[in-house]
Design an enzyme around this catalytic site. Sequence first.
Site, PDB file in Angstrom:
ATOM      1  N   LYS A 121      -0.827  26.645 128.174  1.00 21.48           N
ATOM      2  CA  LYS A 121      -0.879  27.264 126.826  1.00 21.48           C
ATOM      3  C   LYS A 121       0.157  26.592 125.911  1.00 21.48           C
ATOM      4  CE  LYS A 121       1.486  31.232 126.146  1.00 21.48           C
ATOM      5  NZ  LYS A 121       2.475  31.247 125.043  1.00 21.48           N
ATOM      6  N   ASN A 122       1.370  26.407 126.434  1.00 17.90           N
ATOM      7  CA  ASN A 122       2.467  25.926 125.587  1.00 17.90           C
ATOM      8  C   ASN A 122       2.454  24.420 125.353  1.00 17.90           C
ATOM      9  OD1 ASN A 122       3.174  28.540 125.355  1.00 17.90           O
ATOM     10  ND2 ASN A 122       4.969  28.444 126.692  1.00 17.90           N
ATOM     11  N   CYS A 166       9.495  39.254 117.834  1.00 17.78           N
ATOM     12  CA  CYS A 166       8.517  39.816 118.780  1.00 17.78           C
ATOM     13  C   CYS A 166       9.325  40.639 119.778  1.00 17.78           C
ATOM     14  CB  CYS A 166       7.730  38.696 119.452  1.00 17.78           C
ATOM     15  SG  CYS A 166       8.702  37.772 120.637  1.00 17.78           S
ATOM     16  N   ARG A 194      13.611  35.729 117.263  1.00 16.61           N
ATOM     17  CA  ARG A 194      12.854  34.470 117.205  1.00 16.61           C
ATOM     18  C   ARG A 194      12.997  33.761 115.833  1.00 16.61           C
ATOM     19  NH1 ARG A 194       8.957  34.712 121.270  1.00 16.61           N
ATOM     20  NH2 ARG A 194       8.914  32.453 121.194  1.00 16.61           N
ATOM     21  N   ASP A 247      10.520  31.788 131.032  1.00 13.68           N
ATOM     22  CA  ASP A 247       9.161  32.336 131.137  1.00 13.68           C
ATOM     23  C   ASP A 247       8.801  32.742 132.560  1.00 13.68           C
ATOM     24  OD1 ASP A 247       7.674  30.143 128.623  1.00 13.68           O
ATOM     25  OD2 ASP A 247       8.962  31.900 128.485  1.00 13.68           O
ATOM     26  N   ARG A 280      -3.119  36.905 126.368  1.00 19.71           N
ATOM     27  CA  ARG A 280      -2.648  35.842 125.473  1.00 19.71           C
ATOM     28  C   ARG A 280      -2.345  34.580 126.269  1.00 19.71           C
ATOM     29  NH1 ARG A 280       2.389  36.967 122.520  1.00 19.71           N
ATOM     30  NH2 ARG A 280       1.977  34.780 122.153  1.00 19.71           N
TER      31      ARG A 280
HETATM   32  C1  EPZ Z   1       8.782  28.220 123.389  1.00 20.05           C
HETATM   33  O1  EPZ Z   1       9.088  29.172 122.390  1.00 20.05           O
HETATM   34  C2  EPZ Z   1       7.681  28.845 124.237  1.00 20.05           C
HETATM   35  N1  EPZ Z   1       6.501  29.107 123.411  1.00 20.05           N
HETATM   36  C3  EPZ Z   1       8.193  30.155 124.845  1.00 20.05           C
HETATM   37  O2  EPZ Z   1       7.167  30.675 125.686  1.00 20.05           O
HETATM   38  C4  EPZ Z   1       9.411  29.838 125.700  1.00 20.05           C
HETATM   39  O3  EPZ Z   1       9.932  31.036 126.228  1.00 20.05           O
HETATM   40  C5  EPZ Z   1      10.475  29.147 124.833  1.00 20.05           C
HETATM   41  O4  EPZ Z   1       9.914  27.961 124.227  1.00 20.05           O
HETATM   42  C6  EPZ Z   1      11.688  28.725 125.637  1.00 20.05           C
HETATM   43  O5  EPZ Z   1      11.306  27.879 126.665  1.00 20.05           O
HETATM   44  C7  EPZ Z   1       5.667  28.072 123.122  1.00 20.05           C
HETATM   45  O6  EPZ Z   1       5.893  26.947 123.508  1.00 20.05           O
HETATM   46  C8  EPZ Z   1       4.475  28.400 122.281  1.00 20.05           C
HETATM   47  P1  EPZ Z   1      12.779  28.011 121.453  1.00 20.05           P
HETATM   48  P2  EPZ Z   1      10.039  28.740 121.142  1.00 20.05           P
HETATM   49  O7  EPZ Z   1      12.694  27.526 120.050  1.00 20.05           O
HETATM   50  O8  EPZ Z   1       9.769  27.342 120.776  1.00 20.05           O
HETATM   51  C9  EPZ Z   1      16.410  30.217 119.354  1.00 20.05           C
HETATM   52  C10 EPZ Z   1       5.718  32.295 126.555  1.00 20.05           C
HETATM   53  O9  EPZ Z   1       5.939  33.310 127.211  1.00 20.05           O
HETATM   54  N2  EPZ Z   1      15.958  29.567 118.100  1.00 20.05           N
HETATM   55  O10 EPZ Z   1      12.980  27.014 122.549  1.00 20.05           O
HETATM   56  O11 EPZ Z   1       9.902  29.788 120.098  1.00 20.05           O
HETATM   57  C11 EPZ Z   1      15.406  31.230 119.887  1.00 20.05           C
HETATM   58  O12 EPZ Z   1      15.578  32.486 119.272  1.00 20.05           O
HETATM   59  C12 EPZ Z   1       6.597  31.958 125.369  1.00 20.05           C
HETATM   60  O13 EPZ Z   1       4.816  31.449 126.795  1.00 20.05           O
HETATM   61  C13 EPZ Z   1      16.749  29.686 116.963  1.00 20.05           C
HETATM   62  O14 EPZ Z   1      17.791  30.336 116.985  1.00 20.05           O
HETATM   63  O15 EPZ Z   1      11.482  28.855 121.805  1.00 20.05           O
HETATM   64  C14 EPZ Z   1      15.758  31.269 121.359  1.00 20.05           C
HETATM   65  O16 EPZ Z   1      16.886  32.090 121.532  1.00 20.05           O
HETATM   66  C15 EPZ Z   1       7.633  33.035 125.107  1.00 20.05           C
HETATM   67  N3  EPZ Z   1      16.355  29.072 115.817  1.00 20.05           N
HETATM   68  C16 EPZ Z   1      16.166  29.814 121.660  1.00 20.05           C
HETATM   69  O17 EPZ Z   1      16.475  29.230 120.386  1.00 20.05           O
HETATM   70  C17 EPZ Z   1      15.192  28.329 115.751  1.00 20.05           C
HETATM   71  O18 EPZ Z   1      14.889  27.764 114.673  1.00 20.05           O
HETATM   72  C18 EPZ Z   1      15.064  28.980 122.308  1.00 20.05           C
HETATM   73  O19 EPZ Z   1      13.899  29.152 121.540  1.00 20.05           O
HETATM   74  C19 EPZ Z   1      14.401  28.216 116.914  1.00 20.05           C
HETATM   75  C20 EPZ Z   1      14.802  28.838 118.081  1.00 20.05           C
END
Ligand code: EPZ
Length: 425
Positions: free
Chosen positions: A22-23, A118, A123, A308, A400
Site C-alpha cells: 500500500k505504502n 488521525c 501528523r 507499522d 484500508r
Molecule cells: C508513512 O507515513 C506511512 N504512510 C505510515 O504508514 C508510516 O507509519 C510512516 O510513514 C512511518 O513509517 C504511507 O507511506 C502512506 P512520516 P508518513 O512523515 O509519511 C512527523 C500505515 O499504517 N512529521 O515518516 O505520514 C510525523 O508526525 C501508515 O500504513 C512531521 O513532524 O510518516 C511522525 O511523527 C500509518 N512533519 C514522523 O514525522 C512532517 O512534515 C514520521 O512521519 C512530516 C512528518
Amino acid sequence: MDKIRIIGGGPLNGEIEISGAKNAALPLMAASLLTDQPLQFDRVPALRDVSSLIKILEELGVACAYDSQQKTLKLHAAKLSGCVAPYDLVRKMRASILVLGPLVARHGEAKVSLPGGCAIGTRPVDMHIDALRELGAEIDLAEGYIYARAPQGLTGAEIHFPKSSVGATENIMMAATLARGTTVLHNAAREPEIVDLGSCLVKMGAEIKGLGTDRITIRGKSFLRGTAHAVITDRIEAGTFAIAGAMTGGTLTLKNAELDHLGALIDPLYKAGVDLAEVPGGVTVRRVNEALRGIDIMTEPYPGFPTDLQAQMMSMLTVATGAGMVTETIFENRFMHVPELIRMGADITVHGSSALVRGVKKLKGADVMATDLRASVSLVLAGLVAEGATHVHRIYHLERGYENIVGKLNGVGAKLEKLKDDSEG
Ligand code: EPZ
C-alpha cells in the site's frame, strides 16, 4: 458498518500470498501527475486507500483504470483538468498530500487540503511545505488548504529534513525530478517504498542517486516519460502474518515476501523463539520453542523496527512468557490498541511512550473496537489465539490496508467471518 468475528484456535499452517505494498502504491500513483504519458502499475492491492487516491487523481483529470482481478492500474495524466485535492477526499486518506509536490512541479500550482490528524497523531506536514518553499514554491495556508504556486517552475536546492519523514522525502523527491538544476535531500528517509518510487521515477527518465540512503540527489529534467512498474510486496503485511504465525505456533510461508525488507523483525522474533527464513519465492516463519519469550522493541525509522508493526508485536507479547517493553518513538498516540487488548485479558501498563506487557496464559474473546489500521489488525491477531469468539468492530479501518485478510487467514486454518454490524448506529 461491518465487523469480523474470529474464533480463536489452533496453529496457522500453509502459504499466504503477500500483496503489493500500500505504502509504495500510493506515492507511485501520485507520480503519474509528473508526466503526460501513460503509466501501468502491476501488483496494486485492492484497498480502500487505493480507491480513495484514484478518486482524487480523477478529480485532477487523470484517466484511471483499475483491474482488481489482474491488480493492474493504468494511469494517464495527459492533461490535468484541475489542481484541487478537496478536503472531503483528502480527509479520508491523508497520504493524498503526496499529490502536492507533483502538482506544483508539473502544473505550477496546487490547492491541497491540509490532511489533518488521525487516530495515531497530529501528523503535521510542515516538512513537506518548508521543503517545497526551498524549491521556490510560494505557499499560503488558508481555510484548511495549502495554496502552492510556482509559475516559473521549481529550482533545485539543498534540503535538510529536521527528522526522517517518509512522505516528505517522497513528495520532495517527486517535485525535484522536474525542477531546474540539482536537489540534494539530507536526512532523507530510507524505506523500501521510497526506493521503489525512486526506481520507477528513474524508469520514467529521472536522474536520482542515493536511493535507500539518507542522502538522495536528484538532477531535474524538463519532462518525464511513461513506463510500466510492478509494486514491491508489502513488508508490513508480511510482518503482520509472520507475527500471526509466531503467535499461533504454526508454520507459514509468506509468498513473494522479501526477507531483507523484514530485517528489523528477524532478531526480535528470533529472541522470542521464532525463526524467519528465506525460501525460494518467499519467507517461512515457524516457532522453534514451545513457548514465546517476552522481548523489548523500540520503533525507529527504517531500517529500525517499523512503527507499522508495533501494535502487532504487542499482540504477540500479550501471550508470551515473561514481560516485554514496547516503546513507540515515531507517533505520539499509537497505543489505541492497548485498552482493547486489555478487554481481552492482556496485562499492559502504559508509561508515556512505553508500554510494559506482561504475558498471560490465555486471552479471552471479546467485542473490541478498531481505531486505526494497524491497531485493528493487532486485535485480529489477538482473536486468533483468544479463547472463544472475538468481534472486531469498525473494520473499515482494516480494509484500508489489508487486502482480503479474511480469505488469506482462513486459507491457512483460521476461522474468520465478516458480519453485518447491527450494534453500530
Ligand atoms: C508513512 O507515513 C506511512 N504512510 C505510515 O504508514 C508510516 O507509519 C510512516 O510513514 C512511518 O513509517 C504511507 O507511506 C502512506 P512520516 P508518513 O512523515 O509519511 C512527523 C500505515 O499504517 N512529521 O515518516 O505520514 C510525523 O508526525 C501508515 O500504513 C512531521 O513532524 O510518516 C511522525 O511523527 C500509518 N512533519 C514522523 O514525522 C512532517 O512534515 C514520521 O512521519 C512530516 C512528518
